[in-house]
Motif scaffolding. Structure first.
Motif, PDB file in Angstrom:
ATOM      1  N   THR A 159      30.516 -17.559 -19.516  1.00 53.01           N
ATOM      2  CA  THR A 159      30.670 -16.114 -19.579  1.00 53.01           C
ATOM      3  C   THR A 159      29.874 -15.602 -20.764  1.00 53.01           C
ATOM      4  OG1 THR A 159      32.269 -14.293 -19.474  1.00 53.01           O
ATOM      5  CG2 THR A 159      32.730 -16.054 -21.060  1.00 53.01           C
ATOM      6  N   PHE A 160      29.760 -14.283 -20.864  1.00 52.82           N
ATOM      7  CA  PHE A 160      29.046 -13.705 -22.006  1.00 52.82           C
ATOM      8  C   PHE A 160      29.646 -12.352 -22.346  1.00 52.82           C
ATOM      9  CE2 PHE A 160      26.871 -12.103 -18.283  1.00 52.82           C
ATOM     10  CZ  PHE A 160      26.526 -10.800 -18.593  1.00 52.82           C
ATOM     11  N   SER A 161      29.395 -11.948 -23.586  1.00 48.84           N
ATOM     12  CA  SER A 161      29.878 -10.656 -24.091  1.00 48.84           C
ATOM     13  C   SER A 161      28.700  -9.878 -24.634  1.00 48.84           C
ATOM     14  CB  SER A 161      30.921 -10.888 -25.191  1.00 48.84           C
ATOM     15  OG  SER A 161      30.299 -11.439 -26.346  1.00 48.84           O
ATOM     16  N   THR A 162      28.989  -8.864 -25.415  1.00 48.35           N
ATOM     17  CA  THR A 162      27.912  -8.080 -26.024  1.00 48.35           C
ATOM     18  C   THR A 162      27.161  -8.869 -27.083  1.00 48.35           C
ATOM     19  OG1 THR A 162      29.507  -7.185 -27.610  1.00 48.35           O
ATOM     20  CG2 THR A 162      29.073  -5.885 -25.635  1.00 48.35           C
ATOM     21  N   VAL A 163      27.743  -9.968 -27.571  1.00 52.63           N
ATOM     22  CA  VAL A 163      27.127 -10.702 -28.671  1.00 52.63           C
ATOM     23  C   VAL A 163      26.832 -12.160 -28.366  1.00 52.63           C
ATOM     24  CG1 VAL A 163      27.953  -9.225 -30.543  1.00 52.63           C
ATOM     25  CG2 VAL A 163      29.429 -11.051 -29.678  1.00 52.63           C
ATOM     26  N   GLN A 164      27.641 -12.816 -27.527  1.00 50.21           N
ATOM     27  CA  GLN A 164      27.535 -14.261 -27.371  1.00 50.21           C
ATOM     28  C   GLN A 164      27.643 -14.706 -25.922  1.00 50.21           C
ATOM     29  OE1 GLN A 164      30.869 -15.348 -29.880  1.00 50.21           O
ATOM     30  NE2 GLN A 164      29.540 -15.873 -31.584  1.00 50.21           N
ATOM     31  N   CYS A 165      27.066 -15.894 -25.662  1.00 49.29           N
ATOM     32  CA  CYS A 165      27.264 -16.612 -24.412  1.00 49.29           C
ATOM     33  C   CYS A 165      28.172 -17.808 -24.689  1.00 49.29           C
ATOM     34  CB  CYS A 165      25.937 -17.124 -23.862  1.00 49.29           C
ATOM     35  SG  CYS A 165      24.752 -15.836 -23.435  1.00 49.29           S
TER      36      CYS A 165
END
Length: 255
Positions: A159-165
């Motif tokens: 998964t990923f977010s605005t900053v990291q995978c």
């Protein structure tokens, strides 16, 4: 565009706990603000608990949980849980041999890096236990899809977010972790009495309507409208922490 309803006070009856993401949801340009601290005070005055649910590392979350007046914190997208008394953490995802697990994740990351040389290990990765992270910057939507498929073939989820995978164990996600924590640490609060809040794809399981009756996306989640496995039921008018404060102010006005 998301097909979510606008947030109104009548949708917020009998809320006893807010389970919320941090980055992009409680922050403004990556930082905590005075308005967040004021919002937390308002929540506490209404007798509502605040549970942090983040993809950030166990080491990073340990500090945040210690300094903010919250009920507890879930780190690493559902890997570990810190309670409010600062007595350490509990595993949500069971890891039998941590060193071997970390070594295997490192090997998988290096394989990905050989294919996508622009990716770099996240600065907080050394403080992690259950997952492996690299910065999302520089990756296209197509490349993110390719990485997700490759991780699945290896027997991991992604998964990923605005900053990291995140490369992580199968079935490790925020929604499952919230239900686990509710059952073990907050048995007096039913899933129907919480509202979940987030802003990016790694929050998608928090929007799963089969798990949670009420979920909220802050306005900046619109950037990921086509990349969410589940969409929030309600949407704030404002982005980031201003959207979270919008939710809190509606809770403040309820009967």
């Amino acid at each position: 565009m998301l097909h979510s309803l606008p947030l109104t006070p009548d949708r917020l009856t009998d809320i006893r706990l807010i389970a919320t993401d941090i980055d992009g949801t409680l922050t403004r340009e990556g930082k905590f603000t005075t308005e967040l601290l004021q919002a937390i005070d308002l929540i506490r005055a209404k007798g509502i608990e605040l549970l942090l649910v983040t993809g950030r590392s166990a080491g990073w979350v340990s500090a945040v949980n210690n300094y903010l007046p919250v009920a507890g914190a879930i780190a690493e997208n559902g890997g570990v849980y810190f309670d409010r008394n600062g007595s350490g953490f509990d595993f949500i995802t069971r890891i039998d041999r941590i060193e071997e697990h970390r070594a295997e994740l490192a090997n998988r990351f290096w394989e990905l890096q050989s294919r996508y040389p622009q990716i770099a290990e996240s600065s907080d990765n050394q403080f992690r236990i259950t997952d492996w992270t690299f910065d999302v910057a520089g990756l296209t939507d197509l490349e993110l899809d390719e990485i997700a498929i490759q991780c699945q073939q290896w027997g991991y989820s992604f998964t990923f977010s605005t900053v990291q995978c995140h490369i992580k164990p199968l079935h490790q996600d925020k929604g499952i972790a919230i239900l686990h924590v509710l059952e073990r640490y907050f048995p007096h609060i039913a899933p129907q009495q919480i509202v979940t809040v987030g802003d990016s794809p790694n929050d998608a399981s928090m929007f799963d309507r089969s798990l949670f009756d009420r979920s909220v996306g802050v306005a900046n989640i619109q950037h990921y409208a086509t990349q969410l496995a589940h969409q929030p039921q309600y949407l704030t008018k404002l982005p980031e922490v201003a959207g979270f404060c919008e939710l809190v102010n509606l809770l403040k006005t309820r009967a």
